[in-house]
Every structure is written in C-alpha cells, then in structure tokens.
Scaffold this motif. Sequence first.
Motif, short mmCIF file in Angstrom:
data_model
loop_
_atom_site.label_atom_id
_atom_site.label_comp_id
_atom_site.label_asym_id
_atom_site.label_seq_id
_atom_site.Cartn_x
_atom_site.Cartn_y
_atom_site.Cartn_z
N ASN A 1 3.80 0.37 -5.56
CA ASN A 1 5.12 0.04 -5.02
C ASN A 1 5.22 0.17 -3.50
OD1 ASN A 1 6.34 -0.80 -7.33
ND2 ASN A 1 7.01 1.24 -7.92
N ILE B 1 5.84 -1.64 0.07
CA ILE B 1 6.61 -2.82 0.48
C ILE B 1 5.65 -3.78 1.17
CG2 ILE B 1 8.46 -3.65 1.96
CD1 ILE B 1 9.90 -1.01 1.21
N GLU C 1 4.15 1.60 8.47
CA GLU C 1 5.59 1.41 8.27
C GLU C 1 6.02 1.87 6.88
OE1 GLU C 1 6.45 -2.46 11.12
OE2 GLU C 1 5.63 -2.76 9.12
N TYR D 1 5.55 -6.44 2.93
CA TYR D 1 5.56 -7.04 4.26
C TYR D 1 5.58 -5.97 5.36
CZ TYR D 1 10.56 -6.28 3.77
OH TYR D 1 11.79 -5.73 3.57
N LYS D 2 5.38 -4.74 4.95
CA LYS D 2 5.31 -3.67 5.95
C LYS D 2 3.89 -3.13 6.01
CE LYS D 2 10.04 -1.97 5.73
NZ LYS D 2 10.33 -2.00 7.18
#
Lengths: 233, 418
Positions: A93, A95, A102, A97-98
Amino acid sequence: MIKIENLHKSYKMGSNSLHVLKGINFSVEEGELVAIMGSSGSGKSTLLNILGMLDNLDEGSYTLDGVPIKDLNETKAANYRNKFLGFVFQSFNLINYKSAMENVALPLYYQKVGRKERQEKALKYLDQVGLKEWATHLPSELSGGQKQRVAIARAMAAEPKVLLADEPTGALDSKTSYEVMDLIQKINDQGNTILVVTHEPDIADMCKRIVHLKDGVIVEDKKIKQVRAAEHV
Amino acid sequence: MWLFDKDLWIEVFNTLGKNMFRTFLTMLGVIFAMIILMLLLGSANGMSNGFDRLFAGTASNSLFVWSQSTSEPYKGFERGRRINFRIEDASILKEQIPEIEVLAPRIELGSHRDVVTVYRKGRTSGSTVYGDYPEIDNITKKKLVEGRFLNKTDIEDSKKVCVIGEETYKLLFDKGEEAIGEDIRINGVFFRIVGIYKPNDNINIDGENAVFIPFSTFQKAFSSGDRMGWMAIAVEGGTTVPIVEQEIKKILKAKYDISPTDERAIGSFDMSEIFNNISAFTTVLKGFSFFVGIFTLLAGVIAISNILLITVKERTKEIGVRRALGATPRIVKRQIVLEAIVLTAFAGLIGFAISVGILSGLDALFGQGDDFPFKNPMVSIPQFGTSFLLMVSLSVLIGLIPANRAVKIRPIEALREE
C-alpha cells in the motif's frame, strides 16, 4: 502497552450476525514481538483491525499505552492512529505516484512536521531499512521486498508505540520474507513493540511469542525461543 | 493558515498532475463555459458600447418641440390654424420650468418663404438653412472638421457668418479647395464660412446638407421677426423628459389658445425614449447573457465534480492508506475540495484568456466600422470578478460532493485485500 479485556465483535450479515471475536483477553508488554496466528476466519484480521482502530469493538475494553480507546470518531481515530500506530500491509500500500521518501514522509506530514525535518527523518528511516539510495524512486521501480521495507520505514517514521503488521510477508518469496523478518526483528531489538499477523509457522517462529486464534477465541498463548531470521538469509 | 500550506498545494498538484490528460479533459467543460459566458457578456457590452458610439454627441435627456396646425376648434378659432412660436416663448419656458437646462430656439429658412438658394460661383447646393443659437451644440454636438461653430459674439453682433456641412462643402467647392473665409450667398445675402462640420454617424436631426447661421442674423437678413420654428431642449439629469414635455405643451397651449386635448397642434420628439429603449434592450441582453453563461458554467463545474467522484472511487485505496496513516476526514475533504477549486479556477482563467483573445479578434473585425453597432466588446473587471467568484463558490459547493464521498471511505474497507 496493549491491554484487551473481554473483547467481542460481531458482524451483521443480512438477518443473522456473525460472532467473530468471542471474548478475547490479551495484553502485550512494551518491547514484545508477538505473532498472531490462525487460519482464515479465525478472527485474527478482525483483532488486528480493532487494535489498529480501523474497526470498532462491540463489547469489552481496549487500552493502548494507558489511553482507553473508546468512543472514537473518525478524526480522533485518525489522530490516535497517527500518534500510536504504524501499519504494515500485505500488499505494501505505497502511494504509487510518490517517491519512496515521500511515502515515508507521509505520516509525518499528517503529524504536521515541518518539510525539512520530514525529509531528514524520512531519509534516516530509509537508511535504516537500507534503501537510502532508492529515496527518489517510485514504488513501481522497487522490488516486492524493497517495497515492504519502504512500507516498514513509513510505519516507523511516525515513531509509533506499536507496529502492526498484517501478513507482512504474505506477498513475498521466502528469501525476501526472511529479509523483511530480519528487519522487523532488528526494529524489535531496539525496543519497539510489534504485532505480526501471519499464518506461516516459520514466520511466527521468528517472533518471541505466539498467540493462536481459533473461532474467535485464543486457544494458545505461549512464549517461544526466537529464531533469528538472519540465520536463514 | 492552511491556505499557505505549501505541502497541501503540492499534494493537490501532485494528484492533478498525475493524470494530465484527464485533468485537461475535466477542465474542458469549464473552459468552454467560461468562453461562452465571456463571449456573451463581451458581445452584449460591445453592442452597448456600439450604441453609445452611435448616439455620441446627442444629449440623451433632450427633446424637440415644434409648432404645427391645430386639429380642434377652440375659443372661437377654427381648426387647422397654423401655430407660430415666438422667440419670447423661449425665455417664458425657461423661466417657468426650472428643469430646463438648455433651450436652443431655431428657425428654418424656407418654412415660410418657399425658395431657398445657397449659391457660390455658379453652383447651388439646395441646403437647408437654420438660424441657430450656439447652445444647440450642447444638445446635438457637431463634429467640426475645420474652423469653429457659431458663438455668442456672432449672435450679439448679428454677424454674417455660417457653418456648413461637409455635404454642402462638396456641392459648392472643388475638392481640396479652402472654404474657411470664403463667402456663400443665401437668398442673396452673403455669409462668410467659419466652420465645416461632419455629420454624426447617428441620429441626424439636421441633415447632412445644412447651413447654420446665427439666429439674430437670420432675423435681420430674412426678416423673420420674432418667429421661431422649433426648440431643442435639454433637461436636467435626473428629471424625466416626458414630464417636462407635458409642462412645456401646457404652457404653450395656454399661450396660443390651443385646446388642452389637441394632440396635433404642437409636435414633439422625446430623445430619451430612444435611449431608454436601447439601454433597456442592452440591459436585458446583458442579464440574459449572464443567466445563460452562469448555467453553462454550473454544468461545467458539475462535470468537474463528476470526474472527481470517479477519481475518488479510483483512489479508494490511496485514501484508505492515507486515513490509516493518520489523515483526518477534514484533511481528506479539504484536499478534494481544493482539487475542485484549483481545476475550476485554472479552467476559468484559461477560458478567460481565450475569450479575451476572441473578443479582441471580433473587435478588430467589426468594431471599427461606423455603421454596425459593435465596439470594444470586452468584459468589465466587475463582470469578470463576479463570474469568477461565483464559479469558484460553485466549485466549493459542488466539490463537497466527491469530498464527502471520499470521507465516507472507511480505511478498513479501502485496505481490504481483494
């Protein structure tokens, strides 16, 4: 650290309800590494969800680090999760696009930590899981094991009281699984409290205590001699 | 203040930038809506400006009064009696009706004698000849091409000077010939030209082929005595012209023994009526444009909300993770609403920029011609501000729909393994 008394939880399935947890008494001391085992349907995930404040309990009490966890609204639950708990999921899990950094910095953002400090901390925890060089990479550029290590770094970044890992090795091959468990053991060695939900006996053996769940009750709760994962790598 | 939270904006732009193509498609609706709204408003403004230009130089709160023949017998007079205003009527009216700002009496040559000859070096122009006061310039402005208009000294000294129309000049002079200082003969009397005027491109009360001479000179040269043809009257701003019009007629009817019910004995023309009609027309047009535009905009914003709703559905897992990591419902909500605002505002600005370009193009194409009532079609800053504010508030309200949907996502459901 964790104290659960007489915990009941049932789900409504149409007209009849499914009694999943039938009176669980369970406590965890600081610095423990506990494996929660059980076949599917035994209620182990439900227990973890309640421990993780992702789900409400029907009956009983739950105290975390001396704070009674009850009457949670969503905002309060979010703040508690942010303050007390770190999550590691089976499917990572992250993210997508990070970048790795980040992702690790995200819980700190919700803690309202300043930007600079956030980046420093994120890098520090990425370094701890051995992925400092991968800080700017996107999750899609990482292997499964690396992803899970980023997820662990993310869970640790908020400096939680308890780390909750739901089948952390479920999506990994055994070699990578042992690497991840090695990391978890090392984090535990630093004094962090960790709960691991698993159905693999070899993973459970790498913890210090095994709690067996069956049909919503604890059938076995024993301390074991820990198998160091590093021996298998 | 969260508005200045750099991280929040980075989060918003990250998510929007993640799928540029979809973001652009989402914005398309609002871009078009903004273009439509701005074009409608701009065109309505252009029309309004165009009409203003058309009527530039004519006092909008003015009226003209002239004498005709009676249509009813009254006080022993038969019907069909010709009424002739006298010059003293001007001062009587001015004295009795304080609302009158300017009163310019006028007399026309030929209305009493039959033949009018404007003659110069073997050429005649057939112009209309008016005896005027300089005040007429305050009611129907003359655009002077050369020289000056009649002034006070001309009246006081009864100077034999005249101002001629461009049309008259063309008939009496060769092209490029100097006219100022030249003499023309009107019914045998010499007048020196002091000015040439260009007709307004609008309402032409005087005609294009006309010669203006001082009223006092007219009286002497053509022995018109104290007769007066008609009056051009400007009333004070804030007074309604029809009321003054009624009052003037009442006074004049009493003076000339005309039946109070005789509608034909005194003719009048209310300029303000035309202006009111036109301004009502443009106001309605503007209102309608705004109405249509705002609803188009609403549709555009709803489209954004719809796409965001889909996005939220797609991002269920991500939102769940964020929630598990400690994002409060407020943070999640704020981000989605902010996305809606950013999308709308950006799209609005793009649409605005495009429509400004189109409007400039329209202005270049149609705005320069004199005969088409269309000039400087632009939206005013308040109009743009209102539309923009309205649009952004709409986006906040409508952004709340996907935001609330996002908040309803429970982390446990989002994180459930498939």
